[in-house]
Design a protein around this motif. Sequence first.
Motif, PDB file in Angstrom:
ATOM      1  N   ARG A   1       5.757   4.214 -15.065  1.00 24.55           N
ATOM      2  CA  ARG A   1       5.241   5.250 -14.462  1.00 24.55           C
ATOM      3  C   ARG A   1       4.108   5.023 -13.319  1.00 24.55           C
ATOM      4  N   GLN A   2       3.153   3.964 -13.629  1.00 27.09           N
ATOM      5  CA  GLN A   2       2.136   3.617 -12.839  1.00 27.09           C
ATOM      6  C   GLN A   2       2.399   2.942 -11.765  1.00 27.09           C
ATOM      7  N   GLN A   3       3.895   2.510 -11.590  1.00 24.87           N
ATOM      8  CA  GLN A   3       4.262   1.713 -10.488  1.00 24.87           C
ATOM      9  C   GLN A   3       4.104   2.345  -8.925  1.00 24.87           C
ATOM     10  N   TRP A   4       4.214   3.712  -9.173  1.00 26.28           N
ATOM     11  CA  TRP A   4       4.101   4.235  -7.954  1.00 26.28           C
ATOM     12  C   TRP A   4       2.774   4.405  -7.296  1.00 26.28           C
ATOM     13  N   ARG A   5       1.635   3.980  -8.271  1.00 33.19           N
ATOM     14  CA  ARG A   5       0.446   4.050  -7.374  1.00 33.19           C
ATOM     15  C   ARG A   5      -0.039   2.640  -7.139  1.00 33.19           C
ATOM     16  N   ARG A   6       0.635   1.558  -7.363  1.00 29.01           N
ATOM     17  CA  ARG A   6       0.140   0.292  -7.247  1.00 29.01           C
ATOM     18  C   ARG A   6      -0.031   0.088  -5.657  1.00 29.01           C
ATOM     19  N   VAL A   7      -0.930  -0.953  -5.525  1.00 27.65           N
ATOM     20  CA  VAL A   7      -1.385  -0.851  -3.934  1.00 27.65           C
ATOM     21  C   VAL A   7      -0.474  -1.231  -3.018  1.00 27.65           C
ATOM     22  N   HIS A   8       0.611  -2.276  -3.252  1.00 29.03           N
ATOM     23  CA  HIS A   8       1.745  -2.572  -2.140  1.00 29.03           C
ATOM     24  C   HIS A   8       2.705  -1.493  -2.018  1.00 29.03           C
ATOM     25  N   ILE A   9       2.865  -0.632  -3.154  1.00 29.06           N
ATOM     26  CA  ILE A   9       3.998   0.524  -3.046  1.00 29.06           C
ATOM     27  C   ILE A   9       3.197   1.508  -2.308  1.00 29.06           C
ATOM     28  N   VAL A  10       2.142   1.799  -2.659  1.00 30.67           N
ATOM     29  CA  VAL A  10       1.393   2.775  -1.722  1.00 30.67           C
ATOM     30  C   VAL A  10       1.292   2.601  -0.244  1.00 30.67           C
ATOM     31  N   ARG A  11       0.925   1.139   0.076  1.00 36.47           N
ATOM     32  CA  ARG A  11       1.133   0.697   1.462  1.00 36.47           C
ATOM     33  C   ARG A  11       2.458   0.958   2.065  1.00 36.47           C
ATOM     34  N   ASP A  12       3.399   0.318   1.453  1.00 32.81           N
ATOM     35  CA  ASP A  12       4.641   0.543   2.077  1.00 32.81           C
ATOM     36  C   ASP A  12       5.244   2.068   1.992  1.00 32.81           C
ATOM     37  N   THR A  13       4.779   2.850   1.267  1.00 29.53           N
ATOM     38  CA  THR A  13       5.152   4.382   1.369  1.00 29.53           C
ATOM     39  C   THR A  13       4.365   4.779   2.482  1.00 29.53           C
ATOM     40  N   ASP A  14       3.071   4.643   2.755  1.00 26.80           N
ATOM     41  CA  ASP A  14       2.408   4.851   3.585  1.00 26.80           C
ATOM     42  C   ASP A  14       3.154   4.560   5.257  1.00 26.80           C
ATOM     43  N   ARG A  15       3.309   3.163   5.052  1.00 23.63           N
ATOM     44  CA  ARG A  15       4.242   2.548   6.557  1.00 23.63           C
ATOM     45  C   ARG A  15       5.319   3.295   6.841  1.00 23.63           C
ATOM     46  N   ALA A  16       6.029   3.668   5.662  1.00 27.35           N
ATOM     47  CA  ALA A  16       7.352   4.698   6.082  1.00 27.35           C
ATOM     48  C   ALA A  16       6.926   6.070   6.461  1.00 27.35           C
ATOM     49  N   LEU A  17       5.896   6.610   5.829  1.00 23.91           N
ATOM     50  CA  LEU A  17       5.473   8.001   6.142  1.00 23.91           C
ATOM     51  C   LEU A  17       4.857   8.041   7.929  1.00 23.91           C
ATOM     52  N   GLN A  18       3.932   7.103   7.747  1.00 30.80           N
ATOM     53  CA  GLN A  18       3.202   7.112   9.266  1.00 30.80           C
ATOM     54  C   GLN A  18       3.931   6.382  10.353  1.00 30.80           C
ATOM     55  N   GLY A  19       4.483   5.109   9.930  1.00 28.30           N
ATOM     56  CA  GLY A  19       5.338   4.291  10.974  1.00 28.30           C
ATOM     57  C   GLY A  19       6.459   4.847  11.425  1.00 28.30           C
ATOM     58  N   TRP A  20       7.099   5.872  10.504  1.00 28.60           N
ATOM     59  CA  TRP A  20       8.588   6.139  10.741  1.00 28.60           C
ATOM     60  C   TRP A  20       8.680   7.417  10.800  1.00 28.60           C
ATOM     61  N   PHE A  21       8.448   8.453   9.487  1.00 32.60           N
ATOM     62  CA  PHE A  21       8.551   9.636   9.402  1.00 32.60           C
ATOM     63  C   PHE A  21       7.822  10.495  10.519  1.00 32.60           C
ATOM     64  N   ARG A  22       6.494   9.950  10.818  1.00 33.47           N
ATOM     65  CA  ARG A  22       5.546  10.906  11.689  1.00 33.47           C
ATOM     66  C   ARG A  22       5.439  10.284  12.935  1.00 33.47           C
ATOM     67  N   HIS A  23       6.158   9.010  13.279  1.00 27.08           N
ATOM     68  CA  HIS A  23       6.164   8.086  14.637  1.00 27.08           C
ATOM     69  C   HIS A  23       6.683   9.036  15.555  1.00 27.08           C
ATOM     70  N   PRO A  24       6.033   9.379  16.748  1.00 27.78           N
ATOM     71  CA  PRO A  24       6.664  10.100  17.933  1.00 27.78           C
ATOM     72  C   PRO A  24       8.147   9.456  18.141  1.00 27.78           C
TER      73      PRO A  24
END
Length: 348
Positions: A244-267
Motif C-alpha cells: 500500500r505504501q507504493q503510492w507514497r514513494r518519491v518517484h511515484i509521487v513525482r510522476d503523479t504530480d507531473r501527470a496532474l500539473q503537466g497534463w491535467f492542469r496544463h493550459p
Amino acid sequence: MARNRPAQHGDFRPVYHPAGHDQALRVALEDLRTGRWMAMRTLLAHTGTDWALRTSRSQVLAAAAAGSDVVQAWRAEEPNSADALMMRARIMVERALQARRHRHFREEELAQQAREACELAAHCLPDDPVPWVCLLALAQLDEQQLRQEQRVPPPERTLLHGPWQLLQETHIRHPFNREAYQRMLQFFYARAGGSPADALHFVHWVASLVPEGSAVLVLPLYAYARYYRTQRERTGSEADPLVRQQWRRVHIVRDTDRALQGWFRHPDAAPYAALDLNHLAHALWAGSRFSEAAEVFGAIGVYATHQPWMHVTDVPGRADLAEQEFVWARAQCLAAAEAACSRGARYG
C-alpha cells in the motif's frame, strides 16, 4: 481488511461508454451498431489531421465495427476513400488481437492479414500515424520477437530490443502519440521472458522525454497500477503495508504530480481520455491526496472505466467490484474536498 466507507453522494452510478464525453463519436457508434457507416465517414472527415483525435476515435470505432462488415460495405461504395482504408487496417488489427485473446486457430493468419492491411494504409497515407500505431499494436502478438522489426536496438542501451522503428515512424508523424506509447508498453508486458521491471524502465525513460501538455505523462501511472496488482498477488494480501505504501514513494509521487500539473492542469493539455483520467484519479486517491483527486473526479463526471479500479479489488476481473471501488473512492474524495472547502470558508 474492512474499510470504513464514506456516505455515498446520492444515488450516483457510473456510466461505461467507449465514447465518454465525445458526443460526436457517440452518434457514429450508434450508427455503426445499426450497420450504417455514413456517420463514421463524416466524423473522420471532420476530425481531419487532428492526429490525437483521429487516433483515439478510430480505435473506438474499430472495436465497435470489428464484428461486422460495415467498413467492407463502405469500401465497396467508396474504394478510393483513405479513411475507409485506414479503418480497414484498424478493424483487422482489432480482429487479430481478439483472436489472440481467445486463442483462435486463425490468429496467425489474421495477424498477417492485418499487417498487410496496415502496410498498405501506411503506403497510401504517408502522413497518417494511425497505420504505424496499428503495426505497433500487432507487435505484442510476436511474443518471441521472431520478426526483425520487433528486434530493433533501443535508443538507449539500458532498454530492451523491440519495435523501436515502428515507434519512431509514429513519432515522426505525431510526436508522443498517446496510443503509440501505450502499445509499446503492452509489447513489453507481452514479451516472452520479460518482467514488470522492463515495463517500468520503459515508462521511466519515456517520462524523462515527454513535454508538458502531453497525455503520455499519464503512462507511468498505468505501469504503477499494474505493478501494484502484481505485488498484491505475490504477497497474497491487500493489507500488506509495504504494498500500500507504493503510492507514497518519491518517484511515484513525482510522476503523479507531473501527470496532474503537466497534463491535467496544463493550459494546452491534450484532450482527456476517460482511461487516463481514471488512472490519475486512482493514483491521487491511492496516495491519500483526496482533494486533488476530487478535481479529477469532477472532470471524469459519470464516465468511469473498469481499469485501474480492477487492480484494487479483492477479485481481479470483477467489473462489479471495480465499480464499487470507483464509487467508494469518488465519494471519499468528494467528501474530503467538501470538508476542506467548509474549513476554508469558516476560517477564511
